[in-house]
Design a protein around this motif. Structure first.
Motif, PDB file in Angstrom:
ATOM      1  N   GLY A   1       0.837  -1.197   0.000  1.00  0.00           N
ATOM      2  CA  GLY A   1       0.000   0.000   0.000  1.00  0.00           C
ATOM      3  C   GLY A   1       0.871   1.245   0.000  1.00  0.00           C
ATOM      4  O   GLY A   1       2.068   1.193   0.223  1.00  0.00           O
ATOM      5  N   GLY A   2       0.246   2.340  -0.278  1.00  0.00           N
ATOM      6  CA  GLY A   2       1.009   3.575  -0.384  1.00  0.00           C
ATOM      7  C   GLY A   2       0.154   4.781  -0.076  1.00  0.00           C
ATOM      8  O   GLY A   2      -0.924   4.662   0.518  1.00  0.00           O
ATOM      9  N   ILE A   3       0.629   5.908  -0.479  1.00  0.00           N
ATOM     10  CA  ILE A   3      -0.046   7.151  -0.101  1.00  0.00           C
ATOM     11  C   ILE A   3      -0.445   7.971  -1.314  1.00  0.00           C
ATOM     12  O   ILE A   3      -0.563   9.183  -1.237  1.00  0.00           O
ATOM     13  N   ALA A   4      -0.653   7.276  -2.435  1.00  0.00           N
ATOM     14  CA  ALA A   4      -0.952   8.016  -3.659  1.00  0.00           C
ATOM     15  C   ALA A   4      -2.175   8.916  -3.487  1.00  0.00           C
ATOM     16  O   ALA A   4      -2.200  10.047  -3.966  1.00  0.00           O
ATOM     17  N   ASN A   5      -3.203   8.398  -2.793  1.00  0.00           N
ATOM     18  CA  ASN A   5      -4.414   9.214  -2.640  1.00  0.00           C
ATOM     19  C   ASN A   5      -4.133  10.487  -1.856  1.00  0.00           C
ATOM     20  O   ASN A   5      -4.690  11.548  -2.134  1.00  0.00           O
ATOM     21  N   ALA A   6      -3.217  10.368  -0.884  1.00  0.00           N
ATOM     22  CA  ALA A   6      -2.911  11.552  -0.082  1.00  0.00           C
ATOM     23  C   ALA A   6      -2.103  12.565  -0.887  1.00  0.00           C
ATOM     24  O   ALA A   6      -2.332  13.766  -0.783  1.00  0.00           O
ATOM     25  N   ILE A   7      -1.158  12.070  -1.694  1.00  0.00           N
ATOM     26  CA  ILE A   7      -0.337  13.001  -2.471  1.00  0.00           C
ATOM     27  C   ILE A   7      -1.196  13.744  -3.485  1.00  0.00           C
ATOM     28  O   ILE A   7      -1.162  14.970  -3.579  1.00  0.00           O
TER      29      ILE A   7
ATOM     30  N   THR B   1      -3.374  20.494   9.136  1.00  0.00           N
ATOM     31  CA  THR B   1      -4.291  19.366   9.282  1.00  0.00           C
ATOM     32  C   THR B   1      -5.646  19.804   9.818  1.00  0.00           C
ATOM     33  O   THR B   1      -6.683  19.419   9.309  1.00  0.00           O
ATOM     34  N   ALA B   2      -5.612  20.600  10.888  1.00  0.00           N
ATOM     35  CA  ALA B   2      -6.847  20.934  11.609  1.00  0.00           C
ATOM     36  C   ALA B   2      -7.961  21.454  10.716  1.00  0.00           C
ATOM     37  O   ALA B   2      -9.110  21.053  10.878  1.00  0.00           O
ATOM     38  N   PRO B   3      -7.654  22.352   9.744  1.00  0.00           N
ATOM     39  CA  PRO B   3      -8.786  22.862   8.959  1.00  0.00           C
ATOM     40  C   PRO B   3      -9.419  21.788   8.078  1.00  0.00           C
ATOM     41  O   PRO B   3     -10.519  21.977   7.577  1.00  0.00           O
ATOM     42  N   LEU B   4      -8.705  20.676   7.870  1.00  0.00           N
ATOM     43  CA  LEU B   4      -9.227  19.654   6.965  1.00  0.00           C
ATOM     44  C   LEU B   4      -9.984  18.554   7.704  1.00  0.00           C
ATOM     45  O   LEU B   4     -10.616  17.713   7.082  1.00  0.00           O
ATOM     46  N   LEU B   5      -9.895  18.590   9.048  1.00  0.00           N
ATOM     47  CA  LEU B   5     -10.477  17.506   9.824  1.00  0.00           C
ATOM     48  C   LEU B   5     -11.959  17.320   9.559  1.00  0.00           C
ATOM     49  O   LEU B   5     -12.441  16.202   9.427  1.00  0.00           O
ATOM     50  N   PHE B   6     -12.693  18.419   9.520  1.00  0.00           N
ATOM     51  CA  PHE B   6     -14.112  18.242   9.221  1.00  0.00           C
ATOM     52  C   PHE B   6     -14.519  18.967   7.948  1.00  0.00           C
ATOM     53  O   PHE B   6     -15.617  19.477   7.837  1.00  0.00           O
ATOM     54  N   THR B   7     -13.614  19.045   7.004  1.00  0.00           N
ATOM     55  CA  THR B   7     -13.995  19.583   5.705  1.00  0.00           C
ATOM     56  C   THR B   7     -13.645  18.571   4.616  1.00  0.00           C
ATOM     57  O   THR B   7     -14.527  17.952   4.044  1.00  0.00           O
ATOM     58  N   ALA B   8     -12.363  18.405   4.359  1.00  0.00           N
ATOM     59  CA  ALA B   8     -11.988  17.398   3.367  1.00  0.00           C
ATOM     60  C   ALA B   8     -12.143  15.993   3.933  1.00  0.00           C
ATOM     61  O   ALA B   8     -12.436  15.044   3.212  1.00  0.00           O
ATOM     62  N   PHE B   9     -11.920  15.905   5.203  1.00  0.00           N
ATOM     63  CA  PHE B   9     -12.257  14.738   6.013  1.00  0.00           C
ATOM     64  C   PHE B   9     -11.369  13.518   5.778  1.00  0.00           C
ATOM     65  O   PHE B   9     -11.135  12.749   6.680  1.00  0.00           O
ATOM     66  N   GLY B  10     -10.865  13.360   4.575  1.00  0.00           N
ATOM     67  CA  GLY B  10     -10.056  12.169   4.341  1.00  0.00           C
ATOM     68  C   GLY B  10     -10.806  11.141   3.519  1.00  0.00           C
ATOM     69  O   GLY B  10     -12.029  11.122   3.487  1.00  0.00           O
ATOM     70  N   ASN B  11     -10.078  10.277   2.848  1.00  0.00           N
ATOM     71  CA  ASN B  11     -10.696   9.312   1.944  1.00  0.00           C
ATOM     72  C   ASN B  11      -9.697   8.187   1.712  1.00  0.00           C
ATOM     73  O   ASN B  11      -8.576   8.438   1.322  1.00  0.00           O
ATOM     74  N   PRO B  12     -10.086   6.952   2.001  1.00  0.00           N
ATOM     75  CA  PRO B  12      -9.119   5.877   1.813  1.00  0.00           C
ATOM     76  C   PRO B  12      -8.810   5.586   0.349  1.00  0.00           C
ATOM     77  O   PRO B  12      -7.867   4.898   0.045  1.00  0.00           O
ATOM     78  N   TYR B  13      -9.625   6.153  -0.551  1.00  0.00           N
ATOM     79  CA  TYR B  13      -9.414   5.889  -1.967  1.00  0.00           C
ATOM     80  C   TYR B  13      -8.916   7.131  -2.663  1.00  0.00           C
ATOM     81  O   TYR B  13      -9.090   8.246  -2.202  1.00  0.00           O
TER      82      TYR B  13
ATOM     83  N   GLN C   1      -8.422  12.729   0.538  1.00  0.00           N
ATOM     84  CA  GLN C   1      -7.341  12.541   1.487  1.00  0.00           C
ATOM     85  C   GLN C   1      -6.269  13.582   1.259  1.00  0.00           C
ATOM     86  O   GLN C   1      -6.124  14.110   0.172  1.00  0.00           O
ATOM     87  N   SER C   2      -5.531  13.907   2.301  1.00  0.00           N
ATOM     88  CA  SER C   2      -4.384  14.778   2.120  1.00  0.00           C
ATOM     89  C   SER C   2      -3.277  14.272   3.030  1.00  0.00           C
ATOM     90  O   SER C   2      -3.545  13.563   3.998  1.00  0.00           O
ATOM     91  N   LEU C   3      -2.060  14.622   2.724  1.00  0.00           N
ATOM     92  CA  LEU C   3      -0.913  14.081   3.462  1.00  0.00           C
ATOM     93  C   LEU C   3      -1.023  14.283   4.970  1.00  0.00           C
ATOM     94  O   LEU C   3      -0.904  13.322   5.728  1.00  0.00           O
ATOM     95  N   PRO C   4      -1.247  15.534   5.448  1.00  0.00           N
ATOM     96  CA  PRO C   4      -1.288  15.704   6.896  1.00  0.00           C
ATOM     97  C   PRO C   4      -2.417  14.896   7.537  1.00  0.00           C
ATOM     98  O   PRO C   4      -2.256  14.351   8.621  1.00  0.00           O
ATOM     99  N   LEU C   5      -3.559  14.838   6.849  1.00  0.00           N
ATOM    100  CA  LEU C   5      -4.685  14.072   7.400  1.00  0.00           C
ATOM    101  C   LEU C   5      -4.313  12.601   7.533  1.00  0.00           C
ATOM    102  O   LEU C   5      -4.599  11.966   8.545  1.00  0.00           O
ATOM    103  N   LEU C   6      -3.688  12.076   6.488  1.00  0.00           N
ATOM    104  CA  LEU C   6      -3.304  10.672   6.521  1.00  0.00           C
ATOM    105  C   LEU C   6      -2.351  10.406   7.672  1.00  0.00           C
ATOM    106  O   LEU C   6      -2.500   9.442   8.422  1.00  0.00           O
ATOM    107  N   ILE C   7      -1.372  11.303   7.811  1.00  0.00           N
ATOM    108  CA  ILE C   7      -0.396  11.121   8.887  1.00  0.00           C
ATOM    109  C   ILE C   7      -1.111  11.104  10.230  1.00  0.00           C
ATOM    110  O   ILE C   7      -0.885  10.235  11.071  1.00  0.00           O
ATOM    111  N   PHE C   8      -2.021  12.063  10.424  1.00  0.00           N
ATOM    112  CA  PHE C   8      -2.722  12.143  11.700  1.00  0.00           C
ATOM    113  C   PHE C   8      -3.516  10.871  11.961  1.00  0.00           C
ATOM    114  O   PHE C   8      -3.439  10.273  13.046  1.00  0.00           O
TER     115      PHE C   8
END
Lengths: 282, 320, 252
Positions: free
Chosen positions: A63-69, A210-222, A232-239
């Motif tokens: 697995g990797g972090i392509a979605n976050a990048i 990261t904080a501004p994205l916590l409840f906006t972009a929210f993250g996405n495993p895909y 997804q974004s890098l800081p969110l994934l890391i968190f």
């Protein structure tokens, strides 16, 4: 009453100097510790596979972090598209209206905006975009980040333009050139390096947020490029992965941390080079 | 050469083509004047956007906090228990957590910030060694907070855990103490760079007067430079404090996320920012969400006030 | 009877409460060189900048009275049109640093978005640079940026830039005060040649320059137009005591 001996005073001065040196350079220790640790923990995870794949479910290796990048790039790009024109124009407005009442309030608002905690901006973007549009989205994340970029761009544009000599503007105006063309064709081109470095600074700043994205972009495993959906974004994934108990995910987070660190450092160095070039030119 | 001056342009050689060309240029000038007006209005609107944003943020925070304010009243702020499951809301643990972490971080970081400021502003203003330090300080500010948090979890927390074992406290590792340490590292650059620029503003004739009276370097620093820059250093500390209050990610990852009132600095806790980050998406009741927003409102007001005071002090100092 | 290209009637200008130009009445004849001189702070530069409406760019500045260009009040026209007919050369040479020499000369067109055929542009550039005696010196470096030019050359480039617009009047605000003596005399020679096609109004703090280059001279003192006469007459037989004192160096 006897004055303290000179030897004592000199010794004291020297002692405080040593103390200052020690304390000042002590700050380098945690910095280097962090940089080296991230490098060591992350470098083994990074390979081509890591960069082009998305995270695998728990239990599966790889697995990797392509979605976050990809997500980070998209979110930052859109944030910049929103913030740069507004920020530069507001900066131009402030540099042209030094003393008006409205300019005072605009300047004050910019200063206030700069100090707002990033989590509060996340809350705002949630109520302005996520709730009305009924769902998390990359767009709402971009808007939150754009709000954070604005004060930096406005201020640096204003400062850059203030440094330009008035005679430049006057020469153009005396030729009968209308104001908007004076700005676009003379003032902004001459000050472009300074303005650009302000933009780069703003981008470097929000890349790691990261904080501004916590409840906006929210993250996405895909991997998604749909800005109306969570991303997804890098800081969110890391968190998310750093605070999980799974080793695989922790490894992903280390790799992602190294990528993020290098990216942010690269942007900062670029900004520095740009600023130096501008200073020489003027 | 026949010239005509009744057009807004000078036309030399009054042939019909020349006049037609001049008339076209005049028409274009009129169009550009219209664009100029639109441009000026647009600039003003962009400036207004900044004001609207700030007002909008305040308005949204207040409106969304109203349910909680109405239901819980002001005593919410010093309520000691936070138990959303049973509909008990009290913000005091988070206010306490925020104050503890921020002030502890401030106290830890101030000696280092001032040392850096004095080193760069007085002892060594030029050269590759100070450049190295300056870059290091800027690097500290550039590292994203989530990376600080991750490193904190992986490296600092185990160290603190064994330390706590030695001093007899609960060996959790996470807690107020750890987050204060991380926070201290993160806020060093703010007071340091502001302090440095203030120190370089001290006029050399004041320093020379002191040296002329036989003062040692330290005495000049203590009796001339530091008093002169007192307000600037104070502003830098305020700015650091403002940053510490609003910091979310690193603190959230290292503070232990407990909603009970911390019994010691080694106990876990929560700050206003970290509880919002953790529980916002899980707040299933309107009052729950609204209570969290109210914390956001408090955070907003406090950090804005601190930042404005700091900026006002700096402005006054640099304009004197 | 000569026609007056510029006339001022009861013209006043101020910065906020500071009244710096007081009740100026003057007729400026076409194709003449008019020097405007006076001690520092007498309002001469302010008056000059009122002619092409640059004065009002400063916040708090205002003016009253009539300023006529060919019998039309410039304060009733849009400033852009005023500046298409009245050009200005500033104290410090200020070519645009981001434009080449070629583009600097036609900047008045280029910045206004006026698209001219290349042949026309070339003609204007060569014509204007020749008029300011710069063509031979720069014709091989037209695409370079003007930063390598000397101060005198840069100032002549700025004059070429103004000339390219074919204005009726060119205003000069102490054009040689930042130049060395040789460049100064080159620019002064230019004035005589430019006179044929334009009216020149030159503000100068250098009395000798006023005496050298101008046909008529206006003497300002403390905001008032004290005396305005043929240059020769003003310097040999001034009518006002203040003019006399200024010329003989009692104050400067």
């Amino acid at each position: 009453m006897q004055a303290k001996s000179v030897k004592y005073r000199l010794g004291k001065s020297y002692g405080f100097q040593i103390l200052t040196y020690i304390l000042a350079f002590a700050i380098v220790v945690p910095l280097l510790a962090i940089l080296f640790y991230i490098f060591r923990a992350g470098i083994t995870r990074i390979n081509w596979h890591f960069l082009v794949n998305i995270p695998k479910p728990v239990g599966e290796t790889g697995g990797g972090i392509a979605n976050a990048i990809v997500g980070s790039i998209i979110i930052i790009l859109i944030a910049a598209v929103i913030a740069v024109p507004i920020g530069i124009m507001a900066g131009v407005y402030l540099s042209e209206n030094r003393k008006s009442r409205l300019a005072y309030w605009v300047r004050l608002s910019t200063d206030v905006l700069q100090g707002v905690p990033s989590i509060v901006i996340g809350i705002i973007a949630y109520f302005w975009l996520v709730k009305p549009l009924r769902g998390f989205s990359a767009l709402s994340g971009s808007v939150a980040l754009a709000i954070m970029m604005l004060p930096i761009i406005v201020r640096s544009t204003e400062e850059t333009l203030k440094l330009l000599p008035d005679s430049l503007k006057e020469a153009a105006l005396a030729l009968g050139v209308p104001f908007h063309r004076v700005m676009f064709k003379v003032i902004v081109p001459v000050g472009i390096s300074g303005i650009l470095s302000g933009v780069m600074l703003a981008i470097a700043r929000i890349t790691g947020e990261t904080a501004p994205l916590l409840f906006t972009a929210f993250g996405n495993p895909y991997l998604s490029v749909n800005i109306a959906k969570p991303m997804q974004s890098l800081p969110l994934l890391i968190f998310n992965y750093a605070t999980s108990p799974y080793t695989d995910w922790l490894n992903l987070a280390w790799g992602a941390s190294l990528i993020l660190l290098v990216w942010v450092l690269f942007l900062n160095i670029l900004t520095k080079l740009l600023t130096r070039k501008w200073k020489v030119q003027l | 050469m026949i010239t005509r001056s009744d057009l807004p342009l000078r036309v030399i050689n009054s042939s019909p083509e020349a006049i037609a060309k001049a008339k076209k240029r005049i028409a274009r000038s009129f169009k550009q004047i219209r664009w100029e007006n639109i441009f000026n209005k647009t600039l003003m609107i962009m400036g207004l956007i900044m004001i609207i944003l700030v007002l909008g943020i305040l308005f949204t925070l207040i409106v969304q906090s109203l349910p909680s304010i109405k239901a819980l009243g002001l005593k919410y702020l010093w309520g000691k228990t936070w138990n959303p499951v049973e509909d008990i809301y009290g913000a005091w643990p988070f206010l306490l957590g925020t104050l503890l972490t921020s002030f502890l971080a401030l106290i830890i970081s101030i000696p280092f910030s001032i040392a850096v400021a004095v080193f760069l502003g007085e002892y060594h203003t030029k050269g590759w060694v100070p450049n190295f330090l300056k870059n290091a300080v800027e690097l500290i500010a550039a590292v994203p907070s989530v990376i600080y948090g991750f490193w904190g979890l992986a490296v600092l927390v185990p160290m603190v855990r064994s330390f706590e074992g030695h001093v007899g406290a609960d060996p959790l590792g996470v807690g107020i103490f750890s987050s204060s340490l991380i926070l201290a590292i993160m806020i060093i650059p703010y007071a340091a760079s502001l302090g440095r620029s203030m120190i370089t503003l001290v006029p050399s004739h004041l320093k020379e007067a002191a040296y002329g009276l036989g003062a040692t370097r330290w005495e000049v620093i203590r009796s001339v430079i530091l008093p002169y820059t007192k307000s600037g250093l104070f502003a830098g500390i305020l700015l650091s404090l403002g940053r510490a209050l609003g910091e979310t990610m690193a603190v959230t990852m290292v503070i232990g996320n407990s909603s009970a009132i911390p019994k010691s600095i080694f106990a876990p806790g929560n700050t206003m920012a970290s509880v919002i980050a953790n529980e916002f998406t899980e707040a299933d009741k309107p009052v729950y969400l609204s209570a969290l927003i109210e914390l956001g409102l408090v955070l907003f007001l406090v950090t804005v006030v601190i930042n404005l005071i700091g900026k006002r002090v700096i402005d006054r100092f640099t304009n004197d | 009877m000569e026609s007056s290209v510029i006339k001022s009637r009861n013209f006043n200008a101020s910065f906020g409460a500071n009244h710096v130009v007081k009740n100026v009445n003057i007729d400026i004849p076409r194709n003449h060189i008019i020097a405007v001189m006076g001690p520092s702070g007498c309002g001469k530069t302010t008056y000059l900048r009122c002619i092409n409406r640059m004065h009002e760019l400063i916040p708090g500045a205002n003016s009253s009275g009539e300023m006529l260009l060919n019998e039309e009040d410039v304060y009733k026209m849009h400033p852009i049109f005023v500046r298409l007919k009245i050009g200005m050369v500033f104290q410090r040479p200020n070519p645009f640093p981001n434009l080449s020499i070629y583009d600097n000369v036609i900047a008045g067109y280029k910045l206004n978005g006026v698209k001219l055929p290349k042949a026309e542009k070339d003609r204007i550039v060569e014509h204007s640079l020749t008029r300011v005696a710069l063509w031979n010196e720069v014709k091989d470096s037209l695409t370079k940026k003007g930063s390598f030019l000397s101060g005198g050359q840069q100032q002549r480039l700025c004059i070429a830039r103004a000339v390219a617009m074919e204005p009726e009047v060119i205003l000069f605000d102490e054009p040689t005060s930042a130049l060395d003596p040789i460049s100064t005399s080159t620019v002064e020679e230019l004035f005589h040649e430019l006179k044929a096609n334009y009216t020149l109004i030159v503000v100068t703090h250098n009395m000798q320059q006023a005496a050298r280059v101008s046909d008529k001279t206006a003497f300002f003192f403390l905001g008032e137009l004290v005396e305005y006469d043929e240059t020769k007459t003003m310097f040999t037989n001034p009518k006002d005591n203040r003019t006399q004192n200024y010329i003989t160096g009692r104050f400067s």
